[in-house]
Design a protein around this motif. Structure first.
Motif, short mmCIF file in Angstrom:
data_model
loop_
_atom_site.label_atom_id
_atom_site.label_comp_id
_atom_site.label_asym_id
_atom_site.label_seq_id
_atom_site.Cartn_x
_atom_site.Cartn_y
_atom_site.Cartn_z
N GLY A 32 15.04 36.77 41.43
CA GLY A 32 14.43 35.71 42.23
C GLY A 32 14.97 35.43 44.05
N GLU A 33 15.81 36.38 44.52
CA GLU A 33 16.21 35.96 45.92
C GLU A 33 16.43 37.32 46.45
OE1 GLU A 33 19.82 34.29 47.23
OE2 GLU A 33 21.18 35.71 45.78
N VAL A 34 16.08 37.09 48.01
CA VAL A 34 15.99 38.13 48.69
C VAL A 34 17.12 37.40 49.91
CG1 VAL A 34 14.79 39.23 50.91
CG2 VAL A 34 13.27 38.64 48.97
N VAL A 35 18.43 38.90 49.51
CA VAL A 35 19.47 39.34 50.67
C VAL A 35 18.44 39.42 51.70
CG1 VAL A 35 21.19 38.95 50.64
CG2 VAL A 35 20.71 38.20 48.74
N ALA A 36 18.49 39.68 53.19
CA ALA A 36 19.12 40.60 53.96
C ALA A 36 20.35 40.73 53.80
CB ALA A 36 18.62 39.68 55.64
N LEU A 37 20.28 42.63 54.93
CA LEU A 37 21.75 43.17 55.23
C LEU A 37 21.17 43.24 56.46
CD1 LEU A 37 24.73 43.74 53.99
CD2 LEU A 37 23.83 46.11 53.46
N MET A 38 22.17 42.99 57.27
CA MET A 38 22.74 42.87 59.18
C MET A 38 23.89 43.41 59.29
SD MET A 38 19.74 39.78 60.15
CE MET A 38 19.33 41.20 61.90
N LEU A 166 17.01 47.45 45.72
CA LEU A 166 17.34 48.28 47.43
C LEU A 166 16.75 48.86 48.53
CD1 LEU A 166 20.83 49.84 46.73
CD2 LEU A 166 20.54 47.34 46.41
N LEU A 167 16.36 47.97 49.43
CA LEU A 167 14.83 48.44 50.88
C LEU A 167 15.93 48.56 51.93
CD1 LEU A 167 12.05 45.68 50.33
CD2 LEU A 167 12.69 48.37 48.88
N ASP A 168 15.58 49.98 52.28
CA ASP A 168 16.46 50.59 53.36
C ASP A 168 15.29 50.34 54.95
OD1 ASP A 168 18.03 50.53 55.34
OD2 ASP A 168 18.76 53.19 54.75
N GLY A 204 12.01 38.28 62.63
CA GLY A 204 11.20 38.05 61.83
C GLY A 204 10.45 38.25 61.35
N ASP A 205 10.88 39.32 60.52
CA ASP A 205 11.00 40.05 59.33
C ASP A 205 12.02 39.16 58.39
OD1 ASP A 205 8.94 42.10 60.17
OD2 ASP A 205 10.61 43.46 59.66
N ILE A 206 13.16 39.63 58.91
CA ILE A 206 14.53 37.93 57.32
C ILE A 206 13.66 36.48 57.51
CG2 ILE A 206 16.77 37.62 57.65
CD1 ILE A 206 17.40 40.22 58.91
N LYS A 207 12.54 36.03 58.77
CA LYS A 207 13.01 34.97 58.38
C LYS A 207 11.62 34.55 57.25
CE LYS A 207 10.57 31.39 61.66
NZ LYS A 207 11.22 30.16 60.33
N ALA A 208 10.87 35.33 57.58
CA ALA A 208 9.57 35.63 56.68
C ALA A 208 9.72 35.13 55.26
CB ALA A 208 8.42 37.09 57.03
N VAL A 209 10.62 36.20 54.99
CA VAL A 209 11.41 36.44 53.05
C VAL A 209 13.23 36.44 52.98
CG1 VAL A 209 9.12 37.92 53.11
CG2 VAL A 209 11.17 39.31 53.76
N ALA A 210 13.49 36.38 54.01
CA ALA A 210 14.85 36.40 52.91
C ALA A 210 14.98 34.88 52.79
CB ALA A 210 15.66 37.40 54.22
N ASP A 211 15.62 34.23 52.34
CA ASP A 211 17.04 33.66 50.76
C ASP A 211 18.38 33.06 52.45
OD1 ASP A 211 14.46 32.82 49.02
OD2 ASP A 211 14.96 34.57 48.46
N ARG A 212 18.66 34.49 52.51
CA ARG A 212 19.70 34.49 52.90
C ARG A 212 19.96 35.22 53.60
NH1 ARG A 212 24.49 34.84 48.67
NH2 ARG A 212 23.29 35.52 47.21
N VAL A 213 21.28 35.55 54.35
CA VAL A 213 21.12 36.47 54.67
C VAL A 213 23.33 37.01 55.39
CG1 VAL A 213 21.58 37.74 58.02
CG2 VAL A 213 19.66 36.23 57.10
N ALA A 214 23.21 38.24 55.03
CA ALA A 214 24.93 38.64 54.88
C ALA A 214 24.56 39.73 56.44
CB ALA A 214 25.43 39.65 53.06
N VAL A 215 25.92 39.52 56.63
CA VAL A 215 26.25 40.43 58.54
C VAL A 215 27.60 41.22 58.06
CG1 VAL A 215 27.01 40.34 60.45
CG2 VAL A 215 25.04 38.69 59.93
N LEU A 216 27.53 42.55 58.25
CA LEU A 216 29.17 42.94 58.29
C LEU A 216 28.74 43.76 59.40
CD1 LEU A 216 28.10 45.65 55.48
CD2 LEU A 216 29.59 43.44 55.45
N ASN A 221 32.53 41.59 55.59
CA ASN A 221 31.64 40.47 56.09
C ASN A 221 32.26 39.89 57.23
OD1 ASN A 221 32.89 40.45 53.01
ND2 ASN A 221 30.62 39.89 53.43
N ASN A 222 30.90 39.62 58.07
CA ASN A 222 31.66 38.97 59.38
C ASN A 222 30.38 37.58 58.84
OD1 ASN A 222 32.39 38.44 61.64
ND2 ASN A 222 30.38 38.56 62.60
N GLY A 223 29.62 37.06 58.10
CA GLY A 223 28.82 35.71 58.08
C GLY A 223 28.17 36.08 57.03
N LEU A 224 27.64 35.08 56.25
CA LEU A 224 27.12 34.48 55.33
C LEU A 224 26.07 33.08 55.44
CD1 LEU A 224 25.18 35.75 52.63
CD2 LEU A 224 26.94 34.17 51.47
N PHE A 225 24.78 33.20 55.54
CA PHE A 225 23.82 32.29 56.12
C PHE A 225 22.82 31.57 55.87
CE2 PHE A 225 25.75 34.59 59.99
CZ PHE A 225 26.08 34.04 60.45
#
Length: 259
Positions: A32-38, A166-168, A204-216, A221-225
């Motif tokens: 039930g959550e969308v995690v964006a990987l950036m 997983l969506l690439d 824009g896509d991430i703001k529209a659907v993601a709940d959290r953003v994980a940055v590599l 790991n370089n941040g979780l937002f």
């Protein structure tokens, strides 16, 4: 009681000869959550997806599925757990129609003969359930638009009723309208309780659907937002590693979030 994450990674590392692609990566994804990987190019995003999907197993680290330690050594292991992956190239057979692509490798037989009627019925049923409109499920996939091909690929991945998708870079080659339709589908999947790991460069896509953003960054790991509270400048700074660059130095008011 806190909800148990679907997938938990701890200390996951992966090396290719002299290249350390991932180093001690940690990640959690819940239903039930969308995690964006950036991350920038060569940050390790695709390698991490391959680790989770079983295409390129990790060298070390702990992986848990709903709190239970697991090993994903091949794609079949991921499939059995309920993990499905849609890669950027979609892996579609252009000469086959929608039904043929959905059931490729998992065809339904009756008395030793392909049951085309049942496969078409299930295709239409699944598309209807997801509010996906494909004018004709019997046309070759090559004749479909980029957005339609993308949703067909996602629909195919849902035949096995996965728990984690997983969506690439699913919107990389889509126009504005097609992107909007695909993001609506991602929201629908989240509302149905699926966990989604979304690799994207599009803020824009991430703001529209993601709940959290994980940055590599450089395989680490370089941040979780939290998307609702983090500013775009914070995300960009984490991706580039330029905490003291001109973008990051711009004043951000406490109440400011992504535009």
């Amino acid at each position: 009681m806190p909800v148990q994450p679907l997938l938990t990674l701890r200390g996951v590392s992966k090396r290719f000869a002299a290249v350390q692609a991932l180093m001690d990566v940690e990640l959690e994804i819940s239903g039930g959550e969308v995690v964006a990987l950036m991350g920038d190019n060569a940050a390790g995003k695709s390698t991490l997806v391959k680790v989770i999907s079983g295409v390129g197993p990790a060298d070390k680290g702990v992986m848990e599925w709903q709190g239970r330690a697991i090993q994903i050594r091949r794609p079949q292991d991921a499939h059995v757990l309920g993990i499905a992956t849609v890669y950027q190239d979609l892996a579609m057979c252009d000469n086959l129609d929608v039904v043929g692509n959905l059931f490729l490798g998992r065809e339904i037989h009756r008395l030793g003969v392909l049951d085309e009627v049942e496969m078409e019925r299930r295709t239409r049923e699944l598309l209807h359930t997801l509010s996906i409109r494909i004018p004709d499920v019997r046309v070759p996939v090559a004749s479909l638009s980029g957005g339609q091909r993308q949703v067909v690929a996602i629909t195919r991945s849902l035949l096995g009723e996965p728990r984690l998708l997983l969506l690439d870079e699913p919107t990389a080659s889509l126009g504005v309208e097609q992107t909007g339709q695909l993001l609506d589908l991602i929201e629908e999947l989240r509302d149905r309780g699926l966990g989604v790991l979304l690799i994207s460069h599009n803020m824009g896509d991430i703001k529209a659907v993601a709940d959290r953003v994980a940055v590599l960054r450089l395989g680490r790991n370089n941040g979780l937002f939290d998307v609702n509270t983090a500013s775009q400048e914070q995300i960009i700074s984490s991706i580039t590693g330029a905490a003291d660059n001109s973008v990051a130095q711009r004043t951000t008011h406490p109440e400011e979030t992504w535009p």
